[in-house]
Design a protein around this motif. Structure first.
Motif, short mmCIF file in Angstrom:
data_model
loop_
_atom_site.label_atom_id
_atom_site.label_comp_id
_atom_site.label_asym_id
_atom_site.label_seq_id
_atom_site.Cartn_x
_atom_site.Cartn_y
_atom_site.Cartn_z
N THR A 75 0.86 -1.16 -0.05
CA THR A 75 0.07 0.03 0.03
C THR A 75 0.83 1.17 0.14
OG1 THR A 75 0.10 0.38 2.38
CG2 THR A 75 -1.80 -1.00 1.42
N ARG A 76 0.14 2.35 -0.42
CA ARG A 76 1.11 3.66 -0.28
C ARG A 76 1.16 3.97 1.00
NH1 ARG A 76 3.91 7.08 -3.33
NH2 ARG A 76 2.63 6.97 -5.20
N PHE A 77 0.64 3.73 1.80
CA PHE A 77 0.63 3.94 3.24
C PHE A 77 1.99 3.24 3.91
CE2 PHE A 77 0.09 2.91 7.89
CZ PHE A 77 -0.36 3.95 8.41
N GLY A 78 1.87 1.93 3.51
CA GLY A 78 3.00 1.19 3.97
C GLY A 78 4.33 1.75 3.40
N ALA A 79 4.43 2.16 2.28
CA ALA A 79 5.63 2.72 1.65
C ALA A 79 5.86 4.30 2.22
CB ALA A 79 5.42 3.18 0.20
N GLU A 80 5.10 4.94 2.81
CA GLU A 80 5.30 6.25 3.19
C GLU A 80 5.95 5.76 4.76
OE1 GLU A 80 5.64 9.14 1.93
OE2 GLU A 80 4.67 8.60 0.07
N LEU A 81 4.94 4.94 5.46
CA LEU A 81 5.46 4.64 6.95
C LEU A 81 6.85 3.82 6.86
CD1 LEU A 81 4.64 4.22 9.95
CD2 LEU A 81 3.67 2.02 9.46
N ASP A 82 7.26 3.11 5.85
CA ASP A 82 8.48 2.55 5.84
C ASP A 82 9.72 3.66 5.84
OD1 ASP A 82 9.56 -0.32 5.13
OD2 ASP A 82 10.94 1.16 4.19
N SER A 83 9.16 4.59 4.83
CA SER A 83 10.22 5.63 4.39
C SER A 83 10.59 6.59 5.67
CB SER A 83 9.73 6.56 3.54
OG SER A 83 10.84 7.51 3.15
N LEU A 84 9.50 6.72 6.52
CA LEU A 84 9.61 7.60 7.63
C LEU A 84 10.05 6.68 8.69
CD1 LEU A 84 6.13 9.24 7.82
CD2 LEU A 84 8.20 10.37 7.16
N ALA A 85 9.91 5.52 9.00
CA ALA A 85 10.82 4.75 9.91
C ALA A 85 12.26 4.63 9.64
CB ALA A 85 10.26 3.34 9.95
N ASP A 86 12.48 4.22 8.28
CA ASP A 86 13.97 4.26 7.84
C ASP A 86 14.79 5.55 8.11
OD1 ASP A 86 13.42 1.69 7.19
OD2 ASP A 86 13.52 1.92 4.96
N SER A 87 14.17 6.64 8.17
CA SER A 87 14.79 8.06 8.17
C SER A 87 15.19 8.19 9.69
CB SER A 87 13.87 9.19 7.76
OG SER A 87 12.81 9.23 8.27
N ILE A 88 14.13 7.67 10.32
CA ILE A 88 14.88 7.74 11.79
C ILE A 88 15.70 6.46 12.21
CG2 ILE A 88 13.87 7.63 14.08
CD1 ILE A 88 11.34 8.71 13.16
N SER A 89 15.39 5.25 11.89
CA SER A 89 16.23 4.17 12.37
C SER A 89 17.76 4.38 11.74
CB SER A 89 15.51 2.90 11.86
OG SER A 89 14.29 2.87 12.74
N PHE A 90 17.71 4.49 10.35
CA PHE A 90 19.07 4.57 9.83
C PHE A 90 19.65 5.80 9.44
CE2 PHE A 90 16.38 0.99 8.19
CZ PHE A 90 16.79 0.11 9.17
N GLY A 91 18.93 6.96 9.78
CA GLY A 91 19.65 8.31 9.61
C GLY A 91 19.85 8.99 10.72
#
Length: 278
Positions: A75-91
């Motif tokens: 889903t688009r929701f999953g893509a956006e959530l994954d992107s936001l989570a990655d920016s915090i966890s790996f950035g």
């Protein structure tokens, strides 16, 4: 008194997430919590656990996209959530962990290096999201990634920390050198360098049993001697970057020499399974 017809057409509410979509998004949320917990451990001075928490976030990040595809719940929701989570966890998390470990000794330069890493990670993820619907992606079409994926970028940023934990030598915690290393890792994430993707890692048939054995031995080494093993794995990945450049150049040359032009790909709906899964 107004009737429903007097109020005009009502906006239809979008349906909520299906139960199938809840599973991969819950894994993404767990990865986010793991990355944030890494910051908590770093504040307490437990840098081994902080690195382990970010590594766990990376493992979960690799699972959520595959779970979404398996359950057909992209889903688009999953893509956006994954992107936001990655920016915090790996950035954000690696930047703060490394800053609390050693970069705080040179507050101005160290903080700028930490900011550069976090910002470049966010920019990488934003670039990926902007290209989700683009059909013309030369690197992806050839089976390569553009730049270093965010989870692997976090792993590269931790290399001095791996060495410091493995050897106990303070030289690996030199804040000036670590700052330069963080800036280099930030550049690798936002660069246009073609890097090897999973689809390009195809060992010859006669070596595949050996690869399976090597993976098993690597997992055993991670359990028994995790920090030296992480150093070796990180260095191997660094060596794969120039190999990816050479391989991509060869693939491009072969593509130009091909006498037939492939037909355009049929547009398909993008699989929203995580910014760095492709």
């Amino acid at each position: 008194m107004h009737t429903a017809s007097d109020l005009g057409p009502r906006r239809r509410l979008s349906p909520g997430l299906s139960m199938r979509a809840v599973v991969p998004n819950a894994i993404t949320a767990a990865a986010l919590c793991s990355g944030l917990t890494g910051i908590r451990f770093a504040i307490a001075g437990d840098f081994e656990k902080s690195v382990q928490a970010v590594i766990l976030a990376g493992l979960l990040d690799g699972i959520d996209g595959r779970a979404a595809r398996l359950l057909k719940a992209q889903t688009r929701f999953g893509a956006e959530l994954d992107s936001l989570a990655d920016s915090i966890s790996f950035g954000v998390a690696p930047a703060l962990i490394v800053y609390l470990w050693t970069l705080h000794q040179v507050p101005s330069f160290g903080w700028m290096a930490a900011l550069a890493f976090a910002i470049c990670c966010v920019l990488r993820l934003a670039r990926f999201n902007a290209r989700l619907d683009m059909l013309d992606q030369p690197h992806k079409d050839a089976g390569f990634l553009t730049g270093v994926p965010a989870p692997l970028g976090a792993g590269l940023a931790f290399l001095p920390l791996y060495l410091w934990i493995a050897t106990g030598r303070s030289e690996f915690g030199n804040p000036a050198l670590v700052s330069l290393w963080m800036v280099l890792c930030a550049f690798l994430m936002i660069s246009s360098i073609p890097t090897l993707g999973w689809s390009r890692l195809r060992p010859p048939t006669h070596l595949r049993l050996g690869v399976i054995a090597l993976v098993g031995l690597t997992m055993a080494a991670l359990l028994t001697e995790p920090w030296p093993t992480l150093v070796v794995v990180t260095i191997v990945y660094l060596l794969l970057i120039p190999i990816g450049l050479v391989t991509y150049a060869r693939v491009r040359r072969q593509g130009r020499r091909s006498p037939t032009t492939p037909s355009p790909a049929t547009p398909v709906a993008p699989a929203y399974d995580g910014p760095d899964a492709s």
